[in-house]
Design an enzyme around this catalytic site. Sequence first.
Site, PDB file in Angstrom:
ATOM      1  N   GLU A 146       0.835  -1.195   0.000  1.00  0.00           N
ATOM      2  CA  GLU A 146       0.000   0.000   0.000  1.00  0.00           C
ATOM      3  C   GLU A 146       0.876   1.253   0.000  1.00  0.00           C
ATOM      4  O   GLU A 146       1.778   1.380   0.836  1.00  0.00           O
ATOM      5  CB  GLU A 146      -0.898   0.038   1.241  1.00  0.00           C
ATOM      6  CG  GLU A 146      -1.903  -1.094   1.334  1.00  0.00           C
ATOM      7  CD  GLU A 146      -2.758  -1.009   2.588  1.00  0.00           C
ATOM      8  OE1 GLU A 146      -3.805  -1.681   2.627  1.00  0.00           O
ATOM      9  OE2 GLU A 146      -2.389  -0.278   3.532  1.00  0.00           O
ATOM     10  N   CYS A 147       0.611   2.174  -0.906  1.00  0.00           N
ATOM     11  CA  CYS A 147       1.176   3.522  -0.907  1.00  0.00           C
ATOM     12  C   CYS A 147       2.710   3.510  -0.831  1.00  0.00           C
ATOM     13  O   CYS A 147       3.375   3.283  -1.832  1.00  0.00           O
ATOM     14  CB  CYS A 147       0.566   4.341   0.220  1.00  0.00           C
ATOM     15  SG  CYS A 147       0.728   6.127  -0.020  1.00  0.00           S
TER      16      CYS A 147
END
EC number: 6.3.5.11
Length: 459
Positions: free
Chosen positions: A334-335
């Site tokens: 994620e991210c």
Amino acid sequence: MKKIVIAGTGSGVGKTTITLGIMAALQQKGLSVQPFKVGPDYIDTAYQTKVTGRASRNLDSFLIQNDDVLNYLFEKEAEKADISIIEGVMGLYDGLGIDKDNCSTASVAKKIDAPVILVIDGKATSTSVAAIVKGFVEFDPDLNLAGVILNRIASDNHYGLVKASIERYTDIPVLGYLGKNAMVSLPSRQLGLVPEGEIDNLSAMITDLGQTLTQTIDLDKLIELATDDTYQGADQRRSKLQAYYKPVKQSTTVAYALDEAFHFYYQDNLELMAEKGVTLIPFSPMNDDVLPEADLYYIGGGYPEEFAEELAANQGIKSGLLAKSKAGVPIYAECGGLMYLGESLEVNEKSYEMVGVFKGISRMTSGLKRFGYCQAQATTATTLAPAKTVIYGHEFHHSIFETTETPIMTLEKWRDGEMIKTWQGGYLKNNTYASYLHVHFFQHPELLDWFLSRSRVER
């Protein structure tokens, strides 16, 4: 169990500082305090965890749209403490769009039936603050706005004026204040506050703040206002949510990145995996020499740009992750995890070599590129979910990923019933899936089961 929400008239009024000080002050009185944060923020929860010694939890009605689940996540922790302090997000009625009950602090307070203490910036005001309080009270008669705390008060005389005006023109009690010279200045960077682990003397600062608030806030009144209702009970709620806790059918190990560069995880996500029988192994992409063996790998968000040099220098972890990806071992990122899995990360015009699973360069930007809630659908099955599954999450990043990889996900931002923006993102290679989207596993009981089952897909 007692509970109370600390909200603000808007962002920047000192809500976080006062919340942390109240938590410290209540502990100094001998109470056990369970912290919560309305909204998806990771950094405020880390501060609260540091101050209270109890893992803070997020209460987010967009990421978790089932009220039974939201209340369960609240009650299962609140029952273990003397009092729960819930810090709001933005202004009391600010949420998604202009609906005051759509993902706002006020809406969550009503869902968990908690009274609200409103923090107001009192600088350079007196009687006008009474109008602010009156407006906030009358705006939503269904909300239990139980008291006010004033911030940035210049003197005892100033406090007396503002307090008298509020209590003359409204029925709302003023619990106290924080003086303008007593404010703790918590440093910030592009995603909000600097993580608590990077601040020297944080514990001493918050201890002093708690001692100050003990002198200027009526803590006994605050405790009295905190509701102490009889609840259905977390155990009874959990009986309705057994689908979330279905145990894994065979031994499963998840290794997750955890250090100064990667630490954006929802505590409830990690605990859900553990309760399902998953063995969790933290590892450091910055400091460990060898990647641990695991069935799946999970790389959350964080600040890879602040530690790009250290991440680039750790060839052992980078080569280990690249080899796992090529072998088809499931990896979910994620991210900041997406930034790490690209070929390079550019910070201040200097390039740092990253893992290289995905072709592309992450570049830091001067402003936010994406901010807020969104929903996503992938055109194909990913490590996280089957094809076409609607996933609710949020993006918040100061970077772009420039790549020749084909995005597999359509993301949409909706506000007040209208789709206001759509874009493409998310990348899948072998069994590695990464995007800028942050996700809470409690949004649907089958989401985590799908992720964990990827370790048993023939590769």
